[in-house]
Design a protein around this motif. Structure first.
Motif, PDB file in Angstrom:
ATOM      1  N   GLN A 265       0.825  -1.267  -0.101  1.00  0.00           N
ATOM      2  CA  GLN A 265       0.019   0.024  -0.052  1.00  0.00           C
ATOM      3  C   GLN A 265       0.894   1.279   0.034  1.00  0.00           C
ATOM      4  O   GLN A 265       0.418   2.452   0.151  1.00  0.00           O
ATOM      5  CB  GLN A 265      -0.929  -0.073   1.166  1.00  0.00           C
ATOM      6  CG  GLN A 265      -2.058  -1.197   0.954  1.00  0.00           C
ATOM      7  CD  GLN A 265      -3.175  -1.184   2.758  1.00  0.00           C
ATOM      8  OE1 GLN A 265      -2.913  -2.344   3.020  1.00  0.00           O
ATOM      9  NE2 GLN A 265      -3.571  -0.240   2.798  1.00  0.00           N
ATOM     10  N   PHE A 296      -6.397  -3.541   2.714  1.00  0.00           N
ATOM     11  CA  PHE A 296      -7.189  -3.537   3.739  1.00  0.00           C
ATOM     12  C   PHE A 296      -6.350  -3.367   5.114  1.00  0.00           C
ATOM     13  O   PHE A 296      -6.873  -3.532   6.020  1.00  0.00           O
ATOM     14  CB  PHE A 296      -8.139  -4.853   3.928  1.00  0.00           C
ATOM     15  CG  PHE A 296      -8.698  -5.261   2.726  1.00  0.00           C
ATOM     16  CD1 PHE A 296      -9.733  -4.280   2.101  1.00  0.00           C
ATOM     17  CD2 PHE A 296      -8.553  -6.486   2.259  1.00  0.00           C
ATOM     18  CE1 PHE A 296     -10.329  -4.963   0.949  1.00  0.00           C
ATOM     19  CE2 PHE A 296      -9.172  -7.000   1.117  1.00  0.00           C
ATOM     20  CZ  PHE A 296      -9.939  -6.149   0.343  1.00  0.00           C
ATOM     21  N   GLY A 297      -5.083  -2.904   4.600  1.00  0.00           N
ATOM     22  CA  GLY A 297      -4.297  -2.399   6.074  1.00  0.00           C
ATOM     23  C   GLY A 297      -2.965  -3.331   6.040  1.00  0.00           C
ATOM     24  O   GLY A 297      -2.060  -3.188   6.567  1.00  0.00           O
ATOM     25  N   LEU A 300       0.186  -2.099   4.816  1.00  0.00           N
ATOM     26  CA  LEU A 300       0.696  -0.668   5.024  1.00  0.00           C
ATOM     27  C   LEU A 300       1.912  -0.865   5.612  1.00  0.00           C
ATOM     28  O   LEU A 300       3.113  -0.173   5.072  1.00  0.00           O
ATOM     29  CB  LEU A 300      -0.138  -0.224   6.195  1.00  0.00           C
ATOM     30  CG  LEU A 300      -1.603   0.286   5.971  1.00  0.00           C
ATOM     31  CD1 LEU A 300      -2.442   0.557   7.063  1.00  0.00           C
ATOM     32  CD2 LEU A 300      -1.390   1.583   5.029  1.00  0.00           C
ATOM     33  N   ASP A 402      -3.149  -2.757  11.341  1.00  0.00           N
ATOM     34  CA  ASP A 402      -4.440  -2.017  10.840  1.00  0.00           C
ATOM     35  C   ASP A 402      -5.226  -2.869  10.057  1.00  0.00           C
ATOM     36  O   ASP A 402      -4.676  -3.798   9.275  1.00  0.00           O
ATOM     37  CB  ASP A 402      -4.019  -0.773  10.148  1.00  0.00           C
ATOM     38  CG  ASP A 402      -3.441   0.248  11.177  1.00  0.00           C
ATOM     39  OD1 ASP A 402      -4.131   0.575  12.137  1.00  0.00           O
ATOM     40  OD2 ASP A 402      -2.562   0.804  10.777  1.00  0.00           O
ATOM     41  N   MET A 403      -6.471  -3.011  10.144  1.00  0.00           N
ATOM     42  CA  MET A 403      -7.221  -3.746   9.456  1.00  0.00           C
ATOM     43  C   MET A 403      -8.511  -2.865   9.404  1.00  0.00           C
ATOM     44  O   MET A 403      -9.042  -2.248  10.121  1.00  0.00           O
ATOM     45  CB  MET A 403      -7.882  -5.030   9.956  1.00  0.00           C
ATOM     46  CG  MET A 403      -8.458  -5.928   8.919  1.00  0.00           C
ATOM     47  SD  MET A 403      -8.499  -7.592   9.247  1.00  0.00           S
ATOM     48  CE  MET A 403     -10.255  -7.916   9.411  1.00  0.00           C
ATOM     49  N   ARG A 404      -9.013  -2.697   7.857  1.00  0.00           N
ATOM     50  CA  ARG A 404      -9.945  -1.665   7.625  1.00  0.00           C
ATOM     51  C   ARG A 404     -10.897  -1.171   8.690  1.00  0.00           C
ATOM     52  O   ARG A 404     -11.395  -1.764   9.640  1.00  0.00           O
ATOM     53  CB  ARG A 404     -11.080  -2.415   6.682  1.00  0.00           C
ATOM     54  CG  ARG A 404     -11.863  -1.179   5.790  1.00  0.00           C
ATOM     55  CD  ARG A 404     -12.601  -2.075   4.544  1.00  0.00           C
ATOM     56  NE  ARG A 404     -13.111  -1.188   3.810  1.00  0.00           N
ATOM     57  CZ  ARG A 404     -13.518  -1.720   2.262  1.00  0.00           C
ATOM     58  NH1 ARG A 404     -13.507  -2.771   2.390  1.00  0.00           N
ATOM     59  NH2 ARG A 404     -13.735  -0.821   1.596  1.00  0.00           N
ATOM     60  N   CYS A 405     -10.491   0.193   8.842  1.00  0.00           N
ATOM     61  CA  CYS A 405     -11.081   0.807  10.102  1.00  0.00           C
ATOM     62  C   CYS A 405     -10.695   0.556  11.166  1.00  0.00           C
ATOM     63  O   CYS A 405     -11.703   0.437  12.338  1.00  0.00           O
ATOM     64  CB  CYS A 405     -12.651   1.210   9.565  1.00  0.00           C
ATOM     65  SG  CYS A 405     -13.075   2.922  10.014  1.00  0.00           S
ATOM     66  N   PRO A 406      -9.216   0.312  11.421  1.00  0.00           N
ATOM     67  CA  PRO A 406      -9.003  -0.184  12.720  1.00  0.00           C
ATOM     68  C   PRO A 406      -9.592   0.798  13.848  1.00  0.00           C
ATOM     69  O   PRO A 406      -9.370   2.041  13.875  1.00  0.00           O
ATOM     70  CB  PRO A 406      -7.356   0.059  12.502  1.00  0.00           C
ATOM     71  CG  PRO A 406      -7.204   0.984  11.594  1.00  0.00           C
ATOM     72  CD  PRO A 406      -8.245   0.948  10.409  1.00  0.00           C
ATOM     73  N   GLU A 559      -1.008   4.557   1.428  1.00  0.00           N
ATOM     74  CA  GLU A 559      -2.604   4.682   1.069  1.00  0.00           C
ATOM     75  C   GLU A 559      -3.334   4.114   2.206  1.00  0.00           C
ATOM     76  O   GLU A 559      -3.234   2.611   2.159  1.00  0.00           O
ATOM     77  CB  GLU A 559      -3.150   3.921  -0.189  1.00  0.00           C
ATOM     78  CG  GLU A 559      -4.471   4.201  -0.537  1.00  0.00           C
ATOM     79  CD  GLU A 559      -5.155   3.994  -1.908  1.00  0.00           C
ATOM     80  OE1 GLU A 559      -4.548   3.255  -2.680  1.00  0.00           O
ATOM     81  OE2 GLU A 559      -5.623   4.947  -2.393  1.00  0.00           O
ATOM     82  N   GLY A 560      -3.888   4.583   3.060  1.00  0.00           N
ATOM     83  CA  GLY A 560      -4.683   4.252   4.161  1.00  0.00           C
ATOM     84  C   GLY A 560      -5.436   5.105   4.956  1.00  0.00           C
ATOM     85  O   GLY A 560      -5.078   6.261   4.494  1.00  0.00           O
ATOM     86  N   GLY A 561      -6.088   4.750   5.954  1.00  0.00           N
ATOM     87  CA  GLY A 561      -6.799   5.804   6.876  1.00  0.00           C
ATOM     88  C   GLY A 561      -7.865   6.475   6.159  1.00  0.00           C
ATOM     89  O   GLY A 561      -8.444   7.432   6.455  1.00  0.00           O
ATOM     90  N   GLU A 759     -13.059   3.725   4.444  1.00  0.00           N
ATOM     91  CA  GLU A 759     -13.181   2.546   5.475  1.00  0.00           C
ATOM     92  C   GLU A 759     -14.566   2.882   6.275  1.00  0.00           C
ATOM     93  O   GLU A 759     -15.083   2.198   7.091  1.00  0.00           O
ATOM     94  CB  GLU A 759     -12.092   2.974   6.527  1.00  0.00           C
ATOM     95  CG  GLU A 759     -10.670   2.279   6.179  1.00  0.00           C
ATOM     96  CD  GLU A 759      -9.658   3.015   6.932  1.00  0.00           C
ATOM     97  OE1 GLU A 759      -9.250   4.251   6.788  1.00  0.00           O
ATOM     98  OE2 GLU A 759      -8.850   2.295   7.616  1.00  0.00           O
TER      99      GLU A 759
HETATM  100 MO1  MOS Z   1      -6.406   0.939   6.078  1.00  0.00          MO
HETATM  101  S1  MOS Z   1      -6.578  -0.196   7.515  1.00  0.00           S
HETATM  102  O1  MOS Z   1      -5.571   2.183   6.781  1.00  0.00           O
HETATM  103  O2  MOS Z   1      -5.365   0.236   4.894  1.00  0.00           O
END
Ligand code: MOS
Length: 793
Positions: A265, A296-297, A300, A402-406, A559-561, A759
């Motif tokens: 990511q 999905f994290g 990351l 982290d996993m989707r919308c941690p 790419e996250g959060g 998320e």
């Molecule tokens: Mo998302 S859990 O920040 O890839």
């Protein structure tokens, strides 16, 4: 060309003629009002924005469905003209959860024809020796795991050797012949056994991921409350299970340099990690990830196969691929198992007087991964007294991640089930309770929101679902032999933005190349980048070429959060504005220039021209301005940093309504309908955004009813490390899902008013389903997943 979507086969025609781009961001006409509402309904063309807000199909859709899009394990030719061709690595993993390696016997593996080498901690090349060298940009506190570093075993499934061979089958067979002797130590993998030993990693209010500061006097207020609810909620370990397996292909270039195609990511995060861990210079490695089959994290942080592939390529001086098996992917990160205790106190009017929220979450023995599960409780609802506690339990597992919308997917699950239970105790409709506790300010920091249209989520979601037809009594609604249950919940997530840089090269023929080192992890980043750039430059979408997923491109965070859509689109706005200024400079030099007295904010890009905002007849085409300036392209690169004065809170919100049908005899639960109404500012692409929410709802169904990573604590080993026994929803489990984006204008968060939707869609879904199961059956199951055996107990 790698990492480039040159826009073919997308949307038939050119942009609507006469469309006015958004080049002049100071122009309120371009952003707010009716144009915006129309865009939200996907009819934005000709209403101020040609592409932003429309349901534009993915630019990469055709490449993906035809197999033309290459993933990390699919680079077979690139760069392989040099040397003996691609070698394949197969990972040997630890069979014990804790201890030391006494000996690794690779003799049998090395005797297999086609085996090139067996790399272990004993014969590997030099690697960095400090923790800092292994810390990626998303690393938690602690000492990061180092693959093949020494003889210590920290978790079952830990990589301990890499067998490299001419063919993947040979490598895998030979890996099965590697014999390992261990000095085994006692392990613990059971959260309940570590509960008492859990510790607070940080003080409330002391860190971004720790719990917030308490307010008021929660204990006293609880004692004085008219109605109280207290319960403990459990979420098991869950794994991401993206479709694409983790893999890296390290192409050896013969001069000490490697190009690594990686599943990640964040290409620049991996780039820095490899430079640190392998002690190499930035120019020695380039990391590419033009496509990603879901993250999905889990992508990351750099995963161990990328280090192994690069390490082996440098050691053997040839190209090496390392692809993990599905089972090996269960040795990467996971959503931490957690125990949450919530206590709510309300007065007789159904207003919250006190909240306490405590969480114990799982991490490894070597890093302290935690996210703020508890803070959502105090943030969301008006309540004068709130108190939080977050503890970590160390287990002999890999570090959670982290996993989707941690934190929100899990913390809000507990909160929203507790709110449902409070509503039952108060004899108040669950939606009505949320409205009585509605807050227009972030309760934790006592700040107003830059925008919050959760009210419309409740209103539109309830109307679309038909919530007013609900009979409050559990077990009161039926469909033949099935009990029918209706439940609802609130969702909340952060609207984050990160510093980012974007380069735009505009050619005189009206084509533009837009580049940034961000990823498209499947969310639609290529597409929204093209939409925003096309509108900002007033050009047809098909004239945009998007480059991403390459560590040599302008700076991007992982790419996250849910922060990339807002971050990169604003990067494009900023850079397009610099392009406009430069083109105007050229246009003003023309003899009798119609824009002679125009300033940069007085003009917009539209239909291939710079046009005066005051007088549309005053215009200069891109081609003419460049011809006059004797250039055939203008290139600008700008960074955007989002100075936030801290005066406002930025969040996305949602309201979820779910219907379940439960077979009364068998306890089988089916989720028959879900409505998810989301307020997330301006929606850049109603099609890809809907897909994000829909995918999230499907995941919410899995979280509520199916997903659970099971560990055999005798061996400290995951038992269901495959997607046959780790259950996720399949088509038959997914019925009617309706996604609504409510209108939410945000004039201050960023120029386009974008908040991000990657998320938010999962938050509250499991709670809405759990609440529906209670309504259907009268049985409250607080331990996820709600399997039929738990209903029968
Ligand atoms: Mo998302 S859990 O920040 O890839």
């Amino acid at each position: 060309m790698v990492g480039e979507i040159s826009r073919r086969n997308v949307l038939g025609g050119a942009a609507a003629v006469g469309t006015v781009g958004l080049g002049g961001l100071v122009d309120p006409e371009g952003l707010g009002g009716p144009a915006r509402a129309v865009a939200q309904e996907g009819r934005g063309r000709g209403a101020g924005l040609a592409y932003i807000g429309t349901p534009t199909s993915r630019l990469d859709g055709r490449a993906k469905v035809t197999g033309a899009a290459k993933y990390a394990a699919e680079y077979n030719e690139a760069g392989l003209a040099l040397g003996p061709g691609l070698a394949h690595g197969s990972v040997v993993t630890s069979g014990i959860a804790k201890g030391r390696i006494l000996a690794i016997d690779a003799a049998a593996a090395l005797r297999v024809a086609g085996v090139i080498a067996v790399l272990t901690h004993q014969n590997r090349p030099d690697m960095a020796s400090t923790d800092d060298a292994y810390k990626d940009e998303t690393a938690p506190e602690g000492s990061p795991f180092r693959p093949l570093y020494d003889d210590k075993i920290k978790f079952s499934g830990q990589p301990i050797a890499l067998v490299v061979a001419e063919e993947p089958e040979i490598a895998r067979f030979a890996a099965s012949l590697v014999r390992v002797q261990y000095d085994e130590a006692e392990h613990v993998t059971d959260l309940y056994r570590q509960r008492e030993a859990a510790f607070a990693p940080t003080k409330p209010g002391a860190s971004m991921f720790g719990p917030p500061k308490p307010r008021g006097k929660a204990e006293e207020a609880l004692a004085a409350a008219t109605v109280r609810h207290a319960a403990e909620y459990y979420v098991p370990i869950e794994h991401h299970n993206p479709m694409e397996l983790y893999a890296s292909t390290a192409i050896w270039h013969g001069d000490g340099k490697v190009t690594v195609y990686d599943k990640t990511q964040g290409v620049q995060n991996v780039h820095r990690y490899l430079c640190g861990a392998l002690i190499i210079e930035p120019d020695d490695v380039r990391v590419m990830s033009p496509y990603m089959g879901g993250g999905f994290g889990s992508g990351l942080r750099p995963q161990y196969q990328v280090l192994l592939a690069a390490l082996a390529a440098r050691a053997l001086e040839r190209s090496v691929r390392v692809a993990l098996t599905r089972t090996q992917m269960y040795g990467l990160g996971y959503r931490p198992a957690m125990l949450q205790r919530i206590e709510l106190g309300a007065n007789g009017r159904g207003e919250l007087e006190a909240i306490t929220h405590d969480a114990i979450t799982v991490t490894s023995q070597y890093e302290d991964f935690f996210r703020q599960e508890t803070g959502w409780s105090g943030l969301l609802y008006a309540c004068a007294n709130a108190k939080y506690e977050h503890k970590l339990a160390r287990l002999d597992l890999a570090t959670s991640c982290d996993m989707r919308c941690p934190s929100a997917a899990t913390g809000v699950y507990a909160l929203e089930c507790a709110m449902d239970e409070l509503a039952v105790a108060l004899k108040v409709d669950p939606l009505e309770l949320r409205l009585r506790c509605y807050s227009d300010r972030d309760q934790n920091t006592n700040r107003p929101y830059s925008s919050k249209n959760l009210r419309d989520c409740y209103r539109q979601g309830a109307a679309a679902f038909g919530w007013q037809g609900r009979n409050a009594e559990p077990r009161s609604m039926r469909d033949g032999s099935e009990l029918v249950g209706w439940g609802m919940a609130t969702g909340v997530w952060e609207a984050l933005q990160m510093p980012i840089a974007v380069r735009i090269a505009l050619s005189s023929n009206g084509h533009a190349e837009v580049s940034c080192a961000t990823s498209d992890i499947g969310t639609g980043t290529y597409t929204i980048m093209a939409q925003v750039a096309a509108d900002m430059l007033g050009l047809p979408l098909e004239n945009m070429s998007i480059k991403l997923g390459d560590s040599t491109l302008p700076q991007s965070p992982v790419e996250g959060g849910s922060w990339i859509a807002a971050s990169v689109s604003n990067g494009i706005v900023t850079t397009a504005s610099a392009i406009r200024t430069e083109l105007l400079r050229l246009a003003k030099q023309m003899s009798n220039s119609p824009l002679a007295d125009a300033g940069p904010d007085d003009v917009v890009f539209a239909a291939g021209k710079l046009v005066s905002k005051r007088d549309a007849s005053r215009a200069v085409s891109i081609a003419d301005a460049m011809r006059y300036g004797a250039v055939d392209r203008i290139e600008q690169q700008k960074s955007t940093s989002f100075a936030d004065d801290g005066s406002h809170a930025h969040n996305t919100h949602s309201a979820i309504f779910a219907e379940v049908k439960v077979d009364e005899q068998l306890g089988v639960i089916r989720v028959t309908r879900v409505v998810n109404a989301v307020a997330a500012g301006r929606i850049l692409n109603t099609k890809t955004a809907s897909s994000q929410i829909m995918g999230s709802v499907v995941w919410g169904i899995g979280m509520a009813l199916q997903e659970e990573t099971l560990i055999d604590h005798n061996f400290g080993r995951i038992m269901n490390a495959n997607i046959a026994e780790y259950h996720v929803p399949v088509n038959a489990d997914v019925r009617d899902i309706k996604v609504i984006f409510v209108d939410e204008v945000d004039d201050s968060i960023n120029p386009l008013g974008v908040k991000g939707v990657g998320e938010i869609g999962i938050v509250g879904v499991a709670a809405a389903i759990a609440n529906a199961v209670y309504h259907a059956t009268g049985k409250r199951v607080r331990d996820l997943p709600i399997t039929l055996d738990k209903l029968q107990r």
